[in-house]
Design an enzyme around this catalytic site. Sequence first.
Site, PDB file in Angstrom:
ATOM      1  N   HIS A 118      -7.712  -5.375   0.302  1.00  0.00           N
ATOM      2  CA  HIS A 118      -6.604  -4.446   0.531  1.00  0.00           C
ATOM      3  C   HIS A 118      -6.076  -4.755   1.924  1.00  0.00           C
ATOM      4  O   HIS A 118      -6.413  -4.096   2.916  1.00  0.00           O
ATOM      5  CB  HIS A 118      -7.106  -3.002   0.432  1.00  0.00           C
ATOM      6  CG  HIS A 118      -5.999  -1.996   0.348  1.00  0.00           C
ATOM      7  ND1 HIS A 118      -5.294  -1.757  -0.806  1.00  0.00           N
ATOM      8  CD2 HIS A 118      -5.447  -1.177   1.287  1.00  0.00           C
ATOM      9  CE1 HIS A 118      -4.384  -0.824  -0.591  1.00  0.00           C
ATOM     10  NE2 HIS A 118      -4.451  -0.475   0.678  1.00  0.00           N
ATOM     11  N   ASP A 174      -9.570  -6.301  -3.954  1.00  0.00           N
ATOM     12  CA  ASP A 174      -9.122  -5.065  -3.303  1.00  0.00           C
ATOM     13  C   ASP A 174     -10.162  -3.969  -3.526  1.00  0.00           C
ATOM     14  O   ASP A 174     -10.392  -3.552  -4.658  1.00  0.00           O
ATOM     15  CB  ASP A 174      -7.778  -4.640  -3.893  1.00  0.00           C
ATOM     16  CG  ASP A 174      -7.107  -3.510  -3.116  1.00  0.00           C
ATOM     17  OD1 ASP A 174      -7.838  -2.630  -2.602  1.00  0.00           O
ATOM     18  OD2 ASP A 174      -5.873  -3.491  -3.042  1.00  0.00           O
ATOM     19  N   SER A 190       0.834  -1.195   0.000  1.00  0.00           N
ATOM     20  CA  SER A 190       0.000   0.000   0.000  1.00  0.00           C
ATOM     21  C   SER A 190       0.877   1.257   0.000  1.00  0.00           C
ATOM     22  O   SER A 190       1.612   1.489  -0.953  1.00  0.00           O
ATOM     23  CB  SER A 190      -0.983  -0.036   1.176  1.00  0.00           C
ATOM     24  OG  SER A 190      -1.971   0.963   1.035  1.00  0.00           O
TER      25      SER A 190
END
Length: 291
Positions: A267, A239, A104
């Site tokens: 995610h 995600d 991320s």
Amino acid sequence: MSSNEKLLTANGVELCTETFGDPGDPAVLLIHGAAHSMVNWPEALCRRLADGPRFVVRYDGRDAGRSTSSEAGAPAYALRDLVDDAVGLIDALGLAAVHVVGMSQGAAVGQLLALDHPQRVATLTLASGTPGGPGHWNPDLPPPAPEIQALFEEEPTPVDWSDRAAAVDAIVEGERPYAAQSVPFDEAAVRESAALTFDRAVDLAAQMTNPFLLDAGEPWGDRLHRIGAPTLVLHGTEDPMFPFGHGEALAAAIPGARLLPMERTGHETAPPRVWDEVVAAVLAHTADRTA
């Protein structure tokens, strides 16, 4: 602190690190995302990588865990400072180059490391990332899922981050919308991680606030074709923050990059159900012992 945790000075700040494996093996540097500390890389996953064999390093970024913290709501740094922190940490560990694994916001840091400090990046693994990193809108890519967009538009519920029970509940509920929807949410594991996060935090309010206020600087998506490090892109097929098209676009933008879909994954840090495939892929990707 555990016996293997150390505070190292890097780029003028103190970063708490923990290592697994033999320092003589290829070094893998794990860089996590916003509001996460090093314990969000599960110890069992770190040890599986270390058995590769690899020298695995996880660390608390600024405002996370036991590392240097700014006042909540007023981060004294920008995204590029996190890149310089990683370079400083590589120096402090006495390493010439490392295999970078970023998730991320950590994937954004990894992209910039490979672009601006290519000699320090032996290989690059980008998980749950987007071209150019968080903080830059990509109008040609799928937007976040409606429920995630709604979270951004709502006024957040105040949380007393000094109250352990309230803080743990808030972290658990904060992770829930980002997880895959096709499988049950592993609340027990997330709650255990959240409790550990609370117990280690110097300033949990800063950890849960400041990373989302960082200046991302100039976009760099148009520079991704300059990345020379061998690149592996890991992306959850479910995600909701950066839908799978972001992973496809990221892999397409970096010459020679390989895309590995993580099935039934949102995610989130790679869940145990995909560890066999992900660990094998990362170990194969980082097999060059000359790095």
